[in-house]
Structure formats: structure tokens, C-alpha cells
Design a protein around this motif. Structure first.
Motif, mmCIF file in Angstrom:
data_model
loop_
_atom_site.group_PDB
_atom_site.id
_atom_site.type_symbol
_atom_site.label_atom_id
_atom_site.label_comp_id
_atom_site.label_asym_id
_atom_site.label_seq_id
_atom_site.Cartn_x
_atom_site.Cartn_y
_atom_site.Cartn_z
ATOM 1 N N MET A 1 36.439 45.598 44.496
ATOM 2 C CA MET A 1 36.666 46.955 44.809
ATOM 3 C C MET A 1 35.739 47.406 45.775
ATOM 4 S SD MET A 1 37.611 50.095 42.389
ATOM 5 C CE MET A 1 38.791 49.382 41.620
ATOM 6 N N SER A 2 36.328 47.966 46.973
ATOM 7 C CA SER A 2 35.319 48.641 47.812
ATOM 8 C C SER A 2 35.008 49.965 47.304
ATOM 9 C CB SER A 2 36.084 48.844 49.266
ATOM 10 O OG SER A 2 37.064 49.932 48.924
ATOM 11 N N LEU A 3 33.996 50.601 47.841
ATOM 12 C CA LEU A 3 33.450 52.012 47.416
ATOM 13 C C LEU A 3 34.432 52.887 47.813
ATOM 14 C CD1 LEU A 3 29.722 51.588 48.536
ATOM 15 C CD2 LEU A 3 30.664 51.719 46.182
ATOM 16 N N GLU A 4 35.424 52.679 48.823
ATOM 17 C CA GLU A 4 36.218 53.660 49.383
ATOM 18 C C GLU A 4 37.357 53.854 48.204
ATOM 19 O OE1 GLU A 4 39.062 54.996 52.843
ATOM 20 O OE2 GLU A 4 38.188 53.045 52.778
ATOM 21 N N THR A 5 37.815 52.992 47.638
ATOM 22 C CA THR A 5 38.677 52.984 46.265
ATOM 23 C C THR A 5 38.098 53.155 44.935
ATOM 24 O OG1 THR A 5 38.752 50.480 46.071
ATOM 25 C CG2 THR A 5 40.237 51.482 47.553
ATOM 26 N N GLN A 6 36.868 52.911 44.862
ATOM 27 C CA GLN A 6 36.030 53.055 43.640
ATOM 28 C C GLN A 6 35.864 54.571 43.349
ATOM 29 O OE1 GLN A 6 32.405 50.815 43.148
ATOM 30 N NE2 GLN A 6 31.975 51.907 41.209
ATOM 31 N N ILE A 7 35.431 55.170 44.502
ATOM 32 C CA ILE A 7 35.030 56.743 44.229
ATOM 33 C C ILE A 7 35.930 57.599 43.653
ATOM 34 C CG2 ILE A 7 34.041 58.563 45.408
ATOM 35 C CD1 ILE A 7 32.179 56.522 46.887
ATOM 36 N N PRO A 8 37.337 57.406 44.493
ATOM 37 C CA PRO A 8 38.452 58.100 43.719
ATOM 38 C C PRO A 8 38.815 57.693 42.229
ATOM 39 C CG PRO A 8 39.015 57.454 46.102
ATOM 40 C CD PRO A 8 37.748 56.694 45.294
ATOM 41 N N GLU A 9 38.624 56.478 41.996
ATOM 42 C CA GLU A 9 38.710 56.038 40.663
ATOM 43 C C GLU A 9 37.954 56.671 39.380
ATOM 44 O OE1 GLU A 9 41.553 54.600 39.222
ATOM 45 O OE2 GLU A 9 42.153 54.722 41.562
ATOM 46 N N ASP A 10 36.673 56.582 40.206
ATOM 47 C CA ASP A 10 35.537 57.156 39.306
ATOM 48 C C ASP A 10 35.701 58.724 39.023
ATOM 49 O OD1 ASP A 10 34.491 54.784 38.954
ATOM 50 O OD2 ASP A 10 32.850 55.172 40.461
ATOM 51 N N LEU A 11 35.992 59.271 40.216
ATOM 52 C CA LEU A 11 36.368 60.767 40.190
ATOM 53 C C LEU A 11 37.424 61.394 38.895
ATOM 54 C CD1 LEU A 11 35.988 63.782 41.425
ATOM 55 C CD2 LEU A 11 37.774 63.128 43.023
ATOM 56 N N LYS A 12 38.591 60.585 39.262
ATOM 57 C CA LYS A 12 39.542 60.953 38.228
ATOM 58 C C LYS A 12 39.056 60.455 36.660
ATOM 59 C CE LYS A 12 43.388 58.599 40.931
ATOM 60 N NZ LYS A 12 44.180 57.698 41.221
ATOM 61 N N THR A 13 38.111 59.586 36.475
ATOM 62 C CA THR A 13 37.681 59.419 35.190
ATOM 63 C C THR A 13 36.691 60.604 34.730
ATOM 64 O OG1 THR A 13 37.525 56.980 35.569
ATOM 65 C CG2 THR A 13 36.062 57.799 33.837
ATOM 66 N N ALA A 14 36.190 61.010 35.919
ATOM 67 C CA ALA A 14 35.203 62.121 35.679
ATOM 68 C C ALA A 14 35.848 63.260 35.160
ATOM 69 C CB ALA A 14 34.086 62.459 36.653
ATOM 70 N N MET A 15 37.017 63.276 36.009
ATOM 71 C CA MET A 15 37.723 64.788 35.892
ATOM 72 C C MET A 15 38.390 64.798 34.314
ATOM 73 S SD MET A 15 39.657 64.932 39.759
ATOM 74 C CE MET A 15 40.420 66.431 39.043
ATOM 75 N N LYS A 16 38.873 63.580 33.812
ATOM 76 C CA LYS A 16 39.195 63.350 32.458
ATOM 77 C C LYS A 16 38.358 63.824 31.372
ATOM 78 C CE LYS A 16 43.008 60.121 33.735
ATOM 79 N NZ LYS A 16 43.494 58.955 33.624
ATOM 80 N N ALA A 17 36.899 63.252 31.639
ATOM 81 C CA ALA A 17 35.892 63.604 30.832
ATOM 82 C C ALA A 17 35.573 64.644 30.920
ATOM 83 C CB ALA A 17 34.729 62.493 30.988
ATOM 84 N N LYS A 18 35.744 65.619 31.797
ATOM 85 C CA LYS A 18 35.303 66.913 32.150
ATOM 86 C C LYS A 18 33.810 67.081 32.478
ATOM 87 C CE LYS A 18 38.843 69.104 29.140
ATOM 88 N NZ LYS A 18 39.956 69.653 29.721
ATOM 89 N N ASP A 19 33.355 66.287 33.497
ATOM 90 C CA ASP A 19 32.063 66.048 33.950
ATOM 91 C C ASP A 19 31.962 66.700 35.026
ATOM 92 O OD1 ASP A 19 29.608 65.411 34.680
ATOM 93 O OD2 ASP A 19 29.736 63.135 34.183
#
Length: 140
Positions: A1-19
């Protein structure tokens, strides 16, 4: 997975975790990606481009850490340090000082640098070898 696609996915995860720290940090990187795409008309953003953006963000935060520490604001420096730790997850493994010294020594022999006047030529040959893997200050 490229960084360009990984970062938005990690952002979604962080938003769900309220980090909040991770969310703000990743948003800054995504902003840099969008700016690069708009500025240069890039359709495809390579991992090297994203690494360059992340490196710029790390540099900004390290400069802020120095400023906060010199002005007696350790709580703000800690926040910036947390952001640096998050950004470092997206960079390749960093070179140790010993590895940097070896690369510099090899490049000096390769370029034929003999005096401090050859520093520009040396740095020009050296920086592409360590791009994304070492801080420019450490290499200098």
C-alpha cells in the motif's frame, strides 16, 4: 500500500480512536499532499514525494521544539515531540551516525573532495544517497 493511500486510512482510524494529536499530524501531511498535487499538477504522487512532505513536517516540528525549549515552554515541546514520533512512522529507517559517516567517507573518495571548498560538490552527491534516511543537519 502506498503512503498516499495509507495515510488517509490511518487518519480514519485515528479519528475513530479520537486521537487528536495523530489526527492533526496526519491532516498536515495530507494538506501537503494536496498542495503538491495542486501546485505541480501531479496526477500520481510517489512515495518519495510523500516522504519529502513528511520530512518537511518533521523539520518544522524539530525547529519548533528547539524554539519552545529555548523559551521555557516544555509542555509545547512535548506535543511537538509526539507529532515527530508519529511522522517518523512514515519515514524509512533512519541511518545511524556511524552509517552516515561511512557513506560520507565513501562519497568523499568517489567525488575526490580534498578541501572544504569541495563541500558543495560533496553535498550534491551525498544528499540523494541519504534522502529520507537522514537529517540534513546530521549529514552536514
Amino acid at each position: 500500500m502506498s503512503l498516499e493511500t495509507q495515510i488517509p486510512e490511518d487518519l480514519k482510524t485515528a479519528m475513530k480512536a479520537k486521537d487528536k494529536v495523530r489526527v492533526n499530524t496526519l491532516r498536515a501531511v495530507l494538506s501537503g499532499i494536496k498542495y503538491l498535487r495542486a501546485e505541480g499538477g501531479h496526477d500520481e504522487i510517489s512515495d518519495d514525494d510523500v516522504i519529502g512532505i513528511v520530512n518537511r513536517e518533521v523539520k518544522k516540528r524539530r525547529d519548533s521544539i528547539e524554539m519552545y525549549e529555548s523559551n521555557g515552554r516544555p509542555e509545547l515541546a512535548e506535543n511537538e515531540q509526539a507529532e515527530v514520533a508519529i511522522l517518523m512512522e512514515y519515514l524509512p529507517a533512519q541511518l545511524t551516525e556511524e552509517e552516515i559517516r561511512q557513506i560520507v567517507t565513501d562519497t568523499i573518495a568517489e567525488v575526490g573532495a580534498t578541501s572544504p571548498a569541495d563541500k558543495g560538490k560533496l553535498m550534491g552527491a551525498l544528499m540523494p544517497k541519504v534522502k529520507g534516511k537522514a537529517d540534513g543537519k546530521a549529514v552536514n
